[in-house]
Motif scaffolding. Structure first.
Motif, PDB file in Angstrom:
ATOM      1  N   ALA A   1     -43.984  17.814  -5.762  1.00 35.35           N
ATOM      2  CA  ALA A   1     -43.096  17.137  -5.884  1.00 35.35           C
ATOM      3  C   ALA A   1     -43.417  15.674  -6.620  1.00 35.35           C
ATOM      4  N   GLU A   2     -44.516  15.231  -6.412  1.00 36.26           N
ATOM      5  CA  GLU A   2     -45.084  13.988  -6.958  1.00 36.26           C
ATOM      6  C   GLU A   2     -45.097  14.295  -8.574  1.00 36.26           C
ATOM      7  N   GLU A   3     -45.686  15.596  -8.806  1.00 37.75           N
ATOM      8  CA  GLU A   3     -46.154  16.031 -10.197  1.00 37.75           C
ATOM      9  C   GLU A   3     -44.549  16.208 -10.854  1.00 37.75           C
ATOM     10  N   VAL A   4     -43.624  16.706 -10.062  1.00 38.02           N
ATOM     11  CA  VAL A   4     -42.342  16.905 -10.668  1.00 38.02           C
ATOM     12  C   VAL A   4     -41.578  15.805 -11.142  1.00 38.02           C
ATOM     13  N   GLU A   5     -41.539  14.786 -10.222  1.00 39.32           N
ATOM     14  CA  GLU A   5     -40.953  13.498 -10.453  1.00 39.32           C
ATOM     15  C   GLU A   5     -41.576  12.490 -11.595  1.00 39.32           C
ATOM     16  N   ALA A   6     -42.878  12.792 -11.889  1.00 45.09           N
ATOM     17  CA  ALA A   6     -43.653  12.074 -12.776  1.00 45.09           C
ATOM     18  C   ALA A   6     -43.445  12.644 -14.181  1.00 45.09           C
ATOM     19  N   SER A   7     -43.103  13.951 -14.244  1.00 48.54           N
ATOM     20  CA  SER A   7     -42.909  14.778 -15.286  1.00 48.54           C
ATOM     21  C   SER A   7     -41.499  14.442 -15.841  1.00 48.54           C
ATOM     22  N   ARG A   8     -40.606  14.388 -14.932  1.00 49.72           N
ATOM     23  CA  ARG A   8     -39.017  14.113 -15.146  1.00 49.72           C
ATOM     24  C   ARG A   8     -39.054  12.509 -15.598  1.00 49.72           C
ATOM     25  N   ALA A   9     -39.867  11.579 -14.997  1.00 51.03           N
ATOM     26  CA  ALA A   9     -39.859  10.200 -15.601  1.00 51.03           C
ATOM     27  C   ALA A   9     -40.210   9.959 -16.738  1.00 51.03           C
ATOM     28  N   SER A  10     -41.309  10.861 -17.408  1.00 49.71           N
ATOM     29  CA  SER A  10     -41.783  10.476 -18.600  1.00 49.71           C
ATOM     30  C   SER A  10     -40.848  11.126 -19.845  1.00 49.71           C
TER      31      SER A  10
END
Length: 131
Positions: free
Chosen positions: A121-130
């Motif tokens: 979930a952290e990776e997904v959120e970081a990917s979406r934020a970038s």
């Protein structure tokens, strides 16, 4: 266990992320046997829920890594993991010693599942934020 120790099939489905490797490499806890009377007890119910939730979480994680974060939904998995953890913890004090040992294994597995889920979930959120 390291990533290289996983089977080729598992390496094809899951990335080399420590939390995921630890969860995937962990043996799934053995089921609980019904009492002598054959009645299903709360520990049996917990096992069934653990099996089902494990399949949902694994399916969602594999889907993310195969299809990308555009297809990622957190759904209710976070809530379901937390609810299962709470139910296990609530059963432990009154459980028979043998059941307590089984519930402790279930709880340890749930903690691994939660760590893997949170990391993805952290990776997904970081990917979406970038983006």
């Amino acid at each position: 266990m390291s990533y290289d120790d996983l089977s080729p099939e598992m390496r094809a489905m899951f990335p080399n992320i420590p939390e995921i490797v630890e969860w995937v490499a962990a043996p799934f806890p053995h089921g609980h046997c019904a009492g002598d009377d054959g009645d299903v007890d709360p520990t049996d119910d917990i096992f069934g829920e653990l099996v089902l939730l494990d399949s949902y979480v694994a399916g969602d994680i594999v889907t993310h890594f195969k299809a990308g974060s555009a297809f990622w939904t957190t759904g209710n998995n976070s809530l379901e993991i937390d609810e299962l953890r709470s139910r296990i913890q609530a059963l432990m004090p009154a459980a028979k010693p043998g059941d307590q040992a089984v519930l402790q294994k279930y709880l340890a597995y749930v903690e691994l599942m939660r760590a893997a889920w949170d990391r993805v979930a952290e990776e997904v959120e970081a990917s979406r934020a970038s983006k």
